[in-house]
Design a protein around this motif. Structure first.
Motif, PDB file in Angstrom:
ATOM      1  N   LEU A 183       6.235  -6.164   8.938  1.00  0.00           N
ATOM      2  CA  LEU A 183       5.779  -5.429   7.758  1.00  0.00           C
ATOM      3  C   LEU A 183       4.265  -5.523   7.707  1.00  0.00           C
ATOM      4  N   VAL A 184       3.589  -4.378   7.525  1.00  0.00           N
ATOM      5  CA  VAL A 184       2.133  -4.352   7.411  1.00  0.00           C
ATOM      6  C   VAL A 184       1.782  -3.812   6.035  1.00  0.00           C
ATOM      7  N   VAL A 185       1.123  -4.649   5.240  1.00  0.00           N
ATOM      8  CA  VAL A 185       0.718  -4.292   3.885  1.00  0.00           C
ATOM      9  C   VAL A 185      -0.798  -4.093   3.883  1.00  0.00           C
ATOM     10  N   ALA A 186      -1.249  -2.957   3.371  1.00  0.00           N
ATOM     11  CA  ALA A 186      -2.664  -2.614   3.359  1.00  0.00           C
ATOM     12  C   ALA A 186      -3.236  -2.818   1.967  1.00  0.00           C
ATOM     13  N   GLY A 187      -4.336  -3.545   1.882  1.00  0.00           N
ATOM     14  CA  GLY A 187      -5.027  -3.743   0.614  1.00  0.00           C
ATOM     15  C   GLY A 187      -6.298  -2.923   0.571  1.00  0.00           C
ATOM     16  N   THR A 188      -6.454  -2.111  -0.480  1.00  0.00           N
ATOM     17  CA  THR A 188      -7.652  -1.286  -0.630  1.00  0.00           C
ATOM     18  C   THR A 188      -7.885  -1.060  -2.110  1.00  0.00           C
ATOM     19  N   LEU A 206      -6.430  -3.379  -4.539  1.00  0.00           N
ATOM     20  CA  LEU A 206      -7.324  -4.518  -4.730  1.00  0.00           C
ATOM     21  C   LEU A 206      -8.216  -4.351  -5.950  1.00  0.00           C
ATOM     22  N   ALA A 207      -8.087  -3.218  -6.647  1.00  0.00           N
ATOM     23  CA  ALA A 207      -8.813  -3.026  -7.900  1.00  0.00           C
ATOM     24  C   ALA A 207      -7.911  -3.247  -9.113  1.00  0.00           C
ATOM     25  N   ALA A 208      -6.729  -3.774  -8.904  1.00  0.00           N
ATOM     26  CA  ALA A 208      -5.788  -3.991 -10.002  1.00  0.00           C
ATOM     27  C   ALA A 208      -6.340  -5.020 -10.986  1.00  0.00           C
ATOM     28  N   PRO A 209      -6.064  -4.849 -12.272  1.00  0.00           N
ATOM     29  CA  PRO A 209      -6.463  -5.870 -13.247  1.00  0.00           C
ATOM     30  C   PRO A 209      -5.792  -7.202 -12.929  1.00  0.00           C
TER      31      PRO A 209
END
Length: 334
Positions: A167-172, A192-195
Motif C-alpha cells: 500500500l502506498v499512501v501519498a501525503g500532500t 497534510l494541511a488537515a487541521p
C-alpha cells in the motif's frame, strides 16, 4: 558555451544566463554535450547559499543532466563518442557542456527520451536508496510518502510500487496535485494541511491500514509533518529523513522511538554517489530497466529552455511543480 552562472549567492542579480568557458575532461572524466537538465529543490538552496555544500563562486549550479558523450578524458573506457548518458554531479549541470566522472555516467536505453532520463536520476536515486537501503522495504509493506507531488515524492511512489510495496499512501497539502499523484500510482492520498495534523494524519493512516500504521515514511519535507508522520508508524517502522522542504528542521522525541521500536534514518544521496559509485550505477540501471519495461515514467510537468532557469527556480520555491521541471539546451534532440 552558454550556462547559468552564479557570481553571488543569495541575490537575484548574482545569477544569470551567460557565456562561460567550456570544460575540458581530465583523467577519468567524460565531456557531455548536455541536452536535458534536471531541476531539484536543492538547486534552489545552492544558488541561495543555504545548501550544505557551497561551491566557490563563480559556479554553475545543477546536479543532474543527460546528453551525448562529446569527449573522453585519459583512462576512460566503456563509453563511446555520441553515446547517450545521464549523470549526476555536485554542481555544474545548468550548462551546454558538462564534465563528469566516467563512473557517474549512466548509459540511457534507446527507448527512453533524454528528458525522461534526466528526470529519473537524482530524485529516483534518492527514493531508491531511501526505500531499499535505509528502510529495507519488504514486499507487502505500507509506505507513506510525504511531499508526494514533488520530484522525490513521485519517484518514491513509483519505485515503492515497482519494488513490491503493498500500500502506498501519498501525503500532500490540499487537492490541487491529486491527479498527478494518482497517475504516479498512489493507492490513497492524505491531506497534510488537515487541521490538528498531529492526530489527523495518524488517524487517516491507521484507517487505511486497519489500525496497523505505516511501515515506512519517506520524508523530504520535515517541518510540521515530521511528528505526525512519526506517530503514524507501525511497530518497527522506519522514518527516512531526506530533506526539509517544509522549512523547519524537526526534532524527534527519542522516548517515542523506544516505546514503538521505530527508527529515524537519515539519507544524504550524494554520499552514495561519492562513496559507492558502483552501487549508484547499479541502482540507476535498475531504474532505467523499470522504465524501459513500462513499469513507470517520470512525471515531467514542464520543459523549459535553459535560459528560462529563473522560472523553474520560482516554481520550485513556490512549491508549484508537479513532478519534475526539465531545462533543455539548444542542442536538444526531441
Amino acid at each position: 558555451m552558454k550556462a547559468v552562472v552564479v557570481t553571488t549567492t543569495g541575490a537575484p542579480a548574482g545569477i544569470a544566463y551567460a557565456d562561460h568557458p567550456d570544460p575540458v575532461p581530465g583523467p577519468g572524466e567524460v565531456l557531455i554535450a548536455v541536452e536535458a537538465i534536471e531541476t531539484n529543490y536543492p538547486d534552489l538552496l545552492v544558488v541561495e547559499g543555504r545548501y550544505q555544500v557551497r561551491p566557490p563562486v563563480p559556479f554553475v549550479p545543477g546536479k543532474g543532466a543527460a546528453g551525448r558523450v562529446a569527449g573522453l578524458g585519459p583512462g576512460v573506457s566503456g563509453l563511446a563518442l555520441g553515446q547517450r548518458v545521464a549523470t549526476q554531479v555536485e554542481y555544474g549541470a545548468y550548462a551546454e557542456r558538462l564534465c563528469a566522472p566516467a563512473a557517474l555516467c549512466y548509459p540511457v536505453p534507446d527507448a527512453i527520451p533524454l528528458v525522461e532520463a534526466t528526470a529519473a536520476v537524482l530524485a529516483y536515486q534518492t527514493a531508491w536508496f531511501a526505500l531499499t537501503d535505509r528502510a529495507a522495504l519488504a514486499p507487502g509493506e505500507t509506505v507513506l510518502v510525504l511531499g508526494a507531488a514533488g520530484g522525490v515524492g513521485i519517484a518514491a511512489i513509483q519505485l515503492a510500487r515497482a519494488l513490491g510495496a503493498g500500500l502506498v499512501v501519498a501525503g500532500t497539502r490540499g487537492s490541487a496535485k491529486h491527479d498527478a499523484i494518482r497517475r504516479a500510482g498512489a493507492d490513497a492520498i492524505t491531506d497534510l494541511a488537515a487541521p490538528d495534523l498531529r492526530e489527523a494524519l495518524r488517524a487517516d493512516v491507521h484507517r487505511l491500514t486497519g489500525g496497523r500504521g505505516a511501515d515506512i515514511v519517506v520524508d523530504p519535507v520535515g517541518g510540521a509533518a515530521f511528528e505526525p508522520a512519526l506517530r503514524s508508524l507501525a511497530w518497527r517502522g522506519r522514518h527516512v529523513v531526506i530533506g526539509f522542504a517544509g522549512g523547519e528542521i524537526p526534532v524527534a522525541r527519542t522516548n517515542y522511538l523506544l516505546v514503538k521500536n521505530i527508527a529515524v534514518l537519515g539519507l544524504q544521496t550524494s554520499d552514495y554517489r561519492d562513496r559507492c559509485p558502483e552501487e549508484t550505477a547499479a541502482a540507476q540501471a535498475a531504474i532505467f530497466r523499470f522504465m524501459a519495461e513500462g513499469r513507470f515514467r517520470p512525471v515531467v510537468s514542464e520543459v523549459l529552455p535553459l535560459h528560462a532557469f529563473a522560472t523553474a527556480l520560482d516554481r520550485l520555491r513556490a512549491g508549484r511543480a508537479e513532478g519534475k521541471i526539465i531545462l533543455t539546451t539548444e542542442g536538444h534532440r526531441p
